[in-house]
Design an enzyme around this catalytic site. Sequence first.
Site, PDB file in Angstrom:
ATOM      1  N   HIS A  40       0.848  -1.207   0.000  1.00  6.75           N
ATOM      2  CA  HIS A  40       0.000   0.000   0.000  1.00  6.75           C
ATOM      3  C   HIS A  40       0.883   1.256   0.000  1.00  6.75           C
ATOM      4  O   HIS A  40       0.733   2.149  -0.843  1.00  6.75           O
ATOM      5  CB  HIS A  40      -0.905  -0.037   1.238  1.00  6.75           C
ATOM      6  CG  HIS A  40      -1.826   1.131   1.366  1.00  6.75           C
ATOM      7  ND1 HIS A  40      -3.120   1.108   0.927  1.00  6.75           N
ATOM      8  CD2 HIS A  40      -1.647   2.376   1.876  1.00  6.75           C
ATOM      9  CE1 HIS A  40      -3.705   2.275   1.157  1.00  6.75           C
ATOM     10  NE2 HIS A  40      -2.823   3.068   1.738  1.00  6.75           N
ATOM     11  N   GLU A  41       1.807   1.299   0.936  1.00  7.71           N
ATOM     12  CA  GLU A  41       2.666   2.492   1.032  1.00  7.71           C
ATOM     13  C   GLU A  41       3.582   2.591  -0.186  1.00  7.71           C
ATOM     14  O   GLU A  41       3.907   3.697  -0.634  1.00  7.71           O
ATOM     15  CB  GLU A  41       3.472   2.477   2.328  1.00  7.71           C
ATOM     16  CG  GLU A  41       2.642   2.473   3.624  1.00  7.71           C
ATOM     17  CD  GLU A  41       1.606   3.587   3.714  1.00  7.71           C
ATOM     18  OE1 GLU A  41       1.851   4.683   3.138  1.00  7.71           O
ATOM     19  OE2 GLU A  41       0.546   3.389   4.343  1.00  7.71           O
ATOM     20  N   GLU A  51      -4.790   7.846  -2.836  1.00  8.17           N
ATOM     21  CA  GLU A  51      -5.336   6.583  -2.337  1.00  8.17           C
ATOM     22  C   GLU A  51      -5.630   5.618  -3.493  1.00  8.17           C
ATOM     23  O   GLU A  51      -5.513   4.402  -3.340  1.00  8.17           O
ATOM     24  CB  GLU A  51      -6.600   6.864  -1.515  1.00  8.17           C
ATOM     25  CG  GLU A  51      -7.046   5.728  -0.623  1.00  8.17           C
ATOM     26  CD  GLU A  51      -6.105   5.436   0.551  1.00  8.17           C
ATOM     27  OE1 GLU A  51      -5.166   6.227   0.795  1.00  8.17           O
ATOM     28  OE2 GLU A  51      -6.306   4.395   1.207  1.00  8.17           O
ATOM     29  N   HIS A 101       1.732   4.629  -2.694  1.00  5.22           N
ATOM     30  CA  HIS A 101       1.892   6.071  -2.433  1.00  5.22           C
ATOM     31  C   HIS A 101       3.297   6.532  -2.819  1.00  5.22           C
ATOM     32  O   HIS A 101       3.492   7.585  -3.431  1.00  5.22           O
ATOM     33  CB  HIS A 101       1.691   6.373  -0.938  1.00  5.22           C
ATOM     34  CG  HIS A 101       0.276   6.305  -0.466  1.00  5.22           C
ATOM     35  ND1 HIS A 101      -0.736   7.052  -1.011  1.00  5.22           N
ATOM     36  CD2 HIS A 101      -0.302   5.598   0.552  1.00  5.22           C
ATOM     37  CE1 HIS A 101      -1.886   6.811  -0.361  1.00  5.22           C
ATOM     38  NE2 HIS A 101      -1.646   5.923   0.585  1.00  5.22           N
TER      39      HIS A 101
END
Lengths: 496, 496
Positions: free
Chosen positions: A262-263, A292, A266
């Site tokens: 997930h990170e 997101e 980003h």
Amino acid sequence: MELAKQFRTMINKMQAYEYVFSLLGWDSNTEAPRESHKRRAEIMGVLSQELFALQTAKEYQDVVNQLYSEIDTLDDQLQREVKKAKKALDKVINIPMNEYVEYMQLGQLSQLVWEDAKQNNDYESFKGNLKQLIEFNKKFALYYAPEKDPYDTMLDDFEEGMTSKEYDAFFGQLKDELVPFVREVLKHPNHKYDSFINDSFDSKKQEQFCDYLIDVIQFDRNRGLMKKSVHPFTWNTSPEDVRFTTRYLENYVFSSIFAAIHELGHATYEQQISTEWDNTLLHGGTSMGIHESQSRFYENTIGRSLEFWKANLGKFKEIFPEQSKGIELEDMYQAVNRVEASLVRVEADELTYPMHIMLRYEIERMLMSGEASVDELPELWNDKMEEYLGIRPETDSDGVLQDVHWSGGMFGYFPTYALGSAYSAQIYYAMLKDLDLPKLIENNQLEKVNEWLKEKIHNFGSSKTPKELLLEVTGEEFNAKYYIKYLKEKYSELYL
Amino acid sequence: MELAKQFRTMINKMQAYEYVFSLLGWDSNTEAPRESHKRRAEIMGVLSQELFALQTAKEYQDVVNQLYSEIDTLDDQLQREVKKAKKALDKVINIPMNEYVEYMQLGQLSQLVWEDAKQNNDYESFKGNLKQLIEFNKKFALYYAPEKDPYDTMLDDFEEGMTSKEYDAFFGQLKDELVPFVREVLKHPNHKYDSFINDSFDSKKQEQFCDYLIDVIQFDRNRGLMKKSVHPFTWNTSPEDVRFTTRYLENYVFSSIFAAIHELGHATYEQQISTEWDNTLLHGGTSMGIHESQSRFYENTIGRSLEFWKANLGKFKEIFPEQSKGIELEDMYQAVNRVEASLVRVEADELTYPMHIMLRYEIERMLMSGEASVDELPELWNDKMEEYLGIRPETDSDGVLQDVHWSGGMFGYFPTYALGSAYSAQIYYAMLKDLDLPKLIENNQLEKVNEWLKEKIHNFGSSKTPKELLLEVTGEEFNAKYYIKYLKEKYSELYL
């Protein structure tokens, strides 16, 4: 242009302070010793005064207002910067100083009050603060735009151009089409892999696997790094310095893995932004929602796909030979996509996640319109949990007190989480027209995926709005149907 | 007192910037990604201008000069602060701005030139920069104190109150009494433990042992932490935030261990300073020399003692069972105290170390008086190495180019290293009157040692000068005889 030069100098000075606050935050969230907070608070006190003085200085106001008055004569980039600067300026300077100071103090205090309240399951002790926070935010929104619904002002703060009208339509569609589907899926619980998922996995080895994932995603180690922290997050000061964290829970290996992916979503976004926006107000990702969409895309669309585990289960088994004994590809795919009704947002799976957000959006909307009061909040929360997921929190700590956002005065933030997931699906279907995504994932050729996203989205930093980007990338305006289609296809196949 | 209040506000503001530079340095030396330097340099550019403006502002000059003019009416603490402030101010404002800027640029450039020169063993390419650095430093010293020998001004910068007269006496004594002793010891080389010392030790396990040492020294983990970096150092912003690094060389385990204990000495000093000096100019350790006395005391007097290994060899053997097979207490004691003539200061043992410093002091003295020129430097260096240690560098990289200090314009810094070691011996003999040190070390009861040092030295921060402290702690002025006695006793027993 003398005025533009002055503007640039002023912006760069403020950005230096923002860099510093950023670094202080990184340090304090990843390693600073426990007792260091006192000195850091003193330093931040001094520096915030300096920054505030710059942000509200008469000279700065004059430059921004002057540029704004002749905005049509400026080039496109400067126009966008000046609009951003003007908006930020108007938000601050219309607030009477005493109210601003009072609000800052309330914000700091409320975080501590919330922490205690959550720890002690004591909503009553936090209620008063929450009420004040809501009132301040409504008042400030009205100072800025007296003619607008305050909640719309807040929503726009977190996702430029979004209004409650649009969110109503979005969440309305989810309610009609997704809630019945989710309830159907939840009738077929899958607990086959519970003991594998919650087996004990050594932290150091989890770290080794997450480190491997950096190369799978092809994140550039010369311009970034991975560390650990209690709450995973991504941090960046330029495309040349992008860092992220994950966390290691010994009895839940998927926490570190999917937080890392997930990170990395980003972080890849930030690394791929053109450096031409450095030193401008158009640096960094364009919005919470678009950000997101990228993290969710990497985490769910890539990371929870069958193809991803075709490529990477081998490495996983190499690092965790004991725990993964007997786990074959299809098992892994099912395990990482386990769906269950759960109370806590940050632990929710991909399918039930938007339910958690819908509930928060509806509650914020009622709080801001005055339709609901803070007194009714816990009941309201629990009723909605029951309605959407069929479960009811036994404590407020697992209910209305679970998230930090409101205690920091952030109203209008939550809906961007669901919006981002929905953006992500729309972008995914657009990508499928250009790329053989399953094949690329299966061959660990994510450089092609990164490249596509860079060219269509990342590159532009904040020089385009979310709406502009989405239209250009997908050829149409935001449409939730893609999100619903994606979820229904994936989870029908897995569960029905 | 209005003036004192203004002074405090100004100082606190400057200290906020110093904290920030400190944090930027910590980040960049311990983890920042390689490509992050560009953005960081931009930020530092903006912030140094801000700080310089504060440090030289007319209002600040007025406040300091006004307070200085009425210094006798101030309380003792404020007197000391104002003297420090006045000295720092006078050093800066007497330099013409164009020269200051030129010097700053020269300094930055020279570091890079030196790095290349060292890497390529090319002293000629660095010589011109070195010459300019020397000239600037002499000139600046004369702006500040036209009547004083410039080298004395520099020496005082690094150790308040020290002059070349005093250093001449100190190094003269070392030359007379220690050089012959060292040459005698070097006739009895001990290579018995070479294969053990340079065996392969896993970095992660070295880290585990260093982490154990944190508790042996009883460093407070809530107010500090250990990390790794290329060059070990200690970092602090208040007694509540003290960090240090060590480095791990797989084929030289003593590097990480003694760097850690050395830095733990510096770090314990900083942790034990009273917080009453926070937000004043009397925060932090009082001088380079006193700081070095503490790091050397922990590293050598404690860490290289027989008793220390009586207490901790067990743990070492537990972590490194293979490598330490057959190594008994006496072996370990001999291994950690191996003496040999070596070319590089940072790798020198406790006994030959002061020879490296003596050589540097003598050369600095000659350069500053004009007795030697940069042209003769390599020969001069090599001749002195031969005279004191009986070896001659084959390259300038292992000779005159080995240290970073001169390339940063730091002249007068080196002698504090030897002075600190000598202070340390004098303090050691004073401590023996109060404490049964061998017993405390043997029982890992270093809290008693820390407490003694806190009460006598650490507590006071910079509120006392090195000379005041030494006199109060040991009952007499600085006397090198203790250092000579300590070294002769220890190394006679080991080698002669």
